[in-house]
Design a protein around this motif. Sequence first.
Motif, PDB file in Angstrom:
ATOM      1  N   PHE A  16     -38.586  -3.000 -18.518  1.00  0.00           N
ATOM      2  CA  PHE A  16     -38.145  -1.793 -19.213  1.00  0.00           C
ATOM      3  C   PHE A  16     -38.903  -0.616 -18.622  1.00  0.00           C
ATOM      4  CE2 PHE A  16     -37.408  -4.981 -22.646  1.00  0.00           C
ATOM      5  CZ  PHE A  16     -36.043  -4.803 -22.774  1.00  0.00           C
ATOM      6  N   LYS A  17     -38.166   0.355 -18.149  1.00  0.00           N
ATOM      7  CA  LYS A  17     -38.750   1.581 -17.590  1.00  0.00           C
ATOM      8  C   LYS A  17     -39.864   1.255 -16.588  1.00  0.00           C
ATOM      9  CE  LYS A  17     -37.592   4.199 -21.696  1.00  0.00           C
ATOM     10  NZ  LYS A  17     -37.950   4.326 -23.074  1.00  0.00           N
ATOM     11  N   ILE A  21     -41.657  -7.198 -18.063  1.00  0.00           N
ATOM     12  CA  ILE A  21     -41.925  -7.938 -19.314  1.00  0.00           C
ATOM     13  C   ILE A  21     -41.811  -9.448 -19.070  1.00  0.00           C
ATOM     14  CG2 ILE A  21     -41.220  -8.262 -21.733  1.00  0.00           C
ATOM     15  CD1 ILE A  21     -42.346  -5.476 -21.154  1.00  0.00           C
ATOM     16  N   ALA A  40     -48.996 -12.325 -27.993  1.00  0.00           N
ATOM     17  CA  ALA A  40     -49.459 -11.037 -28.526  1.00  0.00           C
ATOM     18  C   ALA A  40     -48.277 -10.104 -28.773  1.00  0.00           C
ATOM     19  CB  ALA A  40     -50.422 -10.404 -27.530  1.00  0.00           C
ATOM     20  N   SER A  41     -48.491  -9.163 -29.647  1.00  0.00           N
ATOM     21  CA  SER A  41     -47.467  -8.160 -29.933  1.00  0.00           C
ATOM     22  C   SER A  41     -47.124  -7.400 -28.646  1.00  0.00           C
ATOM     23  CB  SER A  41     -48.016  -7.210 -30.999  1.00  0.00           C
ATOM     24  OG  SER A  41     -47.112  -6.171 -31.195  1.00  0.00           O
ATOM     25  N   GLY A  42     -45.827  -7.218 -28.394  1.00  0.00           N
ATOM     26  CA  GLY A  42     -45.388  -6.451 -27.218  1.00  0.00           C
ATOM     27  C   GLY A  42     -45.294  -7.265 -25.949  1.00  0.00           C
ATOM     28  N   VAL A  43     -45.543  -8.564 -26.036  1.00  0.00           N
ATOM     29  CA  VAL A  43     -45.577  -9.396 -24.820  1.00  0.00           C
ATOM     30  C   VAL A  43     -44.161  -9.747 -24.328  1.00  0.00           C
ATOM     31  CG1 VAL A  43     -45.682 -11.728 -25.837  1.00  0.00           C
ATOM     32  CG2 VAL A  43     -47.052 -11.180 -23.822  1.00  0.00           C
ATOM     33  N   GLY A  44     -43.170  -9.635 -25.248  1.00  0.00           N
ATOM     34  CA  GLY A  44     -41.788  -9.906 -24.830  1.00  0.00           C
ATOM     35  C   GLY A  44     -41.085 -11.015 -25.600  1.00  0.00           C
ATOM     36  N   LYS A  45     -41.587 -11.375 -26.773  1.00  0.00           N
ATOM     37  CA  LYS A  45     -41.003 -12.495 -27.542  1.00  0.00           C
ATOM     38  C   LYS A  45     -39.572 -12.155 -28.001  1.00  0.00           C
ATOM     39  CE  LYS A  45     -44.363 -12.395 -30.562  1.00  0.00           C
ATOM     40  NZ  LYS A  45     -45.088 -11.200 -30.014  1.00  0.00           N
ATOM     41  N   THR A  46     -39.412 -10.962 -28.564  1.00  0.00           N
ATOM     42  CA  THR A  46     -38.071 -10.568 -29.024  1.00  0.00           C
ATOM     43  C   THR A  46     -37.138 -10.398 -27.834  1.00  0.00           C
ATOM     44  OG1 THR A  46     -38.981  -9.531 -30.997  1.00  0.00           O
ATOM     45  CG2 THR A  46     -36.797  -8.790 -30.314  1.00  0.00           C
ATOM     46  N   THR A  47     -37.661  -9.873 -26.743  1.00  0.00           N
ATOM     47  CA  THR A  47     -36.857  -9.741 -25.515  1.00  0.00           C
ATOM     48  C   THR A  47     -36.365 -11.113 -25.059  1.00  0.00           C
ATOM     49  OG1 THR A  47     -38.144  -7.801 -24.908  1.00  0.00           O
ATOM     50  CG2 THR A  47     -36.913  -8.860 -23.138  1.00  0.00           C
ATOM     51  N   GLU A  56     -29.181  -9.011 -24.802  1.00  0.00           N
ATOM     52  CA  GLU A  56     -29.737  -8.204 -23.721  1.00  0.00           C
ATOM     53  C   GLU A  56     -29.481  -8.982 -22.424  1.00  0.00           C
ATOM     54  OE1 GLU A  56     -32.048  -4.814 -23.732  1.00  0.00           O
ATOM     55  OE2 GLU A  56     -33.137  -6.180 -25.023  1.00  0.00           O
ATOM     56  N   GLN A  91     -36.120  -9.958 -36.499  1.00  0.00           N
ATOM     57  CA  GLN A  91     -37.443  -9.506 -36.953  1.00  0.00           C
ATOM     58  C   GLN A  91     -37.292  -8.439 -38.042  1.00  0.00           C
ATOM     59  OE1 GLN A  91     -39.883  -8.377 -33.623  1.00  0.00           O
ATOM     60  NE2 GLN A  91     -41.752  -8.755 -34.761  1.00  0.00           N
TER      61      GLN A  91
HETATM   62  N1  LIG Z   1     -34.694  -1.647 -25.199  1.00  0.00           N
HETATM   63  C1  LIG Z   1     -35.938  -1.356 -24.809  1.00  0.00           C
HETATM   64  N2  LIG Z   1     -36.214  -0.240 -24.119  1.00  0.00           N
HETATM   65  C2  LIG Z   1     -37.473   0.044 -23.691  1.00  0.00           C
HETATM   66  N3  LIG Z   1     -38.538  -0.757 -23.913  1.00  0.00           N
HETATM   67  C3  LIG Z   1     -38.317  -1.881 -24.611  1.00  0.00           C
HETATM   68  C4  LIG Z   1     -37.020  -2.253 -25.091  1.00  0.00           C
HETATM   69  N4  LIG Z   1     -37.104  -3.444 -25.744  1.00  0.00           N
HETATM   70  C5  LIG Z   1     -38.402  -3.797 -25.677  1.00  0.00           C
HETATM   71  N5  LIG Z   1     -39.123  -2.883 -25.003  1.00  0.00           N
HETATM   72  C6  LIG Z   1     -40.576  -2.963 -24.710  1.00  0.00           C
HETATM   73  O1  LIG Z   1     -40.819  -4.235 -24.136  1.00  0.00           O
HETATM   74  C7  LIG Z   1     -42.050  -4.764 -24.620  1.00  0.00           C
HETATM   75  C8  LIG Z   1     -41.788  -6.114 -25.271  1.00  0.00           C
HETATM   76  O2  LIG Z   1     -41.072  -5.911 -26.486  1.00  0.00           O
HETATM   77  P1  LIG Z   1     -40.749  -7.083 -27.470  1.00  0.00           P
HETATM   78  O3  LIG Z   1     -39.957  -8.110 -26.749  1.00  0.00           O
HETATM   79  O4  LIG Z   1     -40.118  -6.479 -28.679  1.00  0.00           O
HETATM   80  O5  LIG Z   1     -42.211  -7.667 -27.793  1.00  0.00           O
HETATM   81  P2  LIG Z   1     -42.698  -8.690 -28.922  1.00  0.00           P
HETATM   82  O6  LIG Z   1     -41.497  -9.181 -29.652  1.00  0.00           O
HETATM   83  O7  LIG Z   1     -43.449  -9.757 -28.186  1.00  0.00           O
HETATM   84  O8  LIG Z   1     -43.626  -7.909 -29.808  1.00  0.00           O
HETATM   85  C9  LIG Z   1     -42.620  -3.721 -25.565  1.00  0.00           C
HETATM   86  O9  LIG Z   1     -43.542  -2.953 -24.842  1.00  0.00           O
HETATM   87  C10 LIG Z   1     -41.415  -2.886 -25.961  1.00  0.00           C
HETATM   88  O10 LIG Z   1     -41.761  -1.577 -26.258  1.00  0.00           O
END
Ligand SMILES: Nc1ncnc2c1ncn2[C@@H]1O[C@H](COP(=O)(O)OP(=O)(O)O)[C@@H](O)[C@H]1O
Length: 223
Positions: A16-17, A21, A40-47, A56, A91
Amino acid sequence: MNRQPIVELRGISKSFKGCSILKDLEFALFPGEAISVCGASGVGKTTLLNIISLLEHPDSGTVLWNGKVVSSKRVKNVCLARCCMFGFVFQNHNLIHELNVLENVLLPLRVRMCLSKKDVNFADLLLKTVGLDRKKYGNIDVLSGGERQRIALARSLIGKPGVILADEPTGNLDETNAYGALNLMMDVCKRNNSSLLLITHNQRLAKLTDKNFVLSNGGLSLQ
Ligand SMILES: Nc1ncnc2c1ncn2[C@@H]1O[C@H](COP(=O)(O)OP(=O)(O)O)[C@@H](O)[C@H]1O
Ligand SMILES: [Mg+2]
């Protein structure tokens, strides 16, 4: 035995940008298997969940459902296939405010256009199991975070999907309700030979699944 994964990721990368990830990530989930992913938070679990379900698209790599490549943009009817294949606990719950509790639980079957009396009975049973049967005709706006989470849980199970993707599904629940929620998910999965991918920060809950992974530096490793 030649077992085919229900979901497989091959060489998945996602940024992302300009921020990487997921990096060349490999993953396989087999029918009936329950696994957990911590990180950890922000590591990419939801991604990771979003890419598995193709909410996505990856930048590179391949997503397969039941051995079939689905990540090519040429593949048609991904939305309906997704709805038949996956049950989601998002989430942030993603409940529909205009619908009451019962209607929210039944929503995946409405999308599939196959709602029967038996399904309504199953929804009643699920709501009873999560302790919300008395609120089934209620407005979701007045419910607590934990109650919404339990509705999201019931909704993920109603269609007996092949895979439940549960993104921190117990984050708003106390320990007793959290164990109850996970046991319900594992129980329904076992009965339907469904697979479960559980994202959680709770190590004790993670240990109840068949395999525990950690997501870090863009890849999954077995704990
Ligand atoms: N659609 C998006 N656009 C820009 N950045 C994103 C997007 N989705 C996730 N991110 C970034 O990617 C990283 C991983 O996000 P995420 O998968 O939600 O982490 P987790 O679920 O592990 O906390 C974060 O830094 C988040 O800000
Ligand atoms: Mg997340």
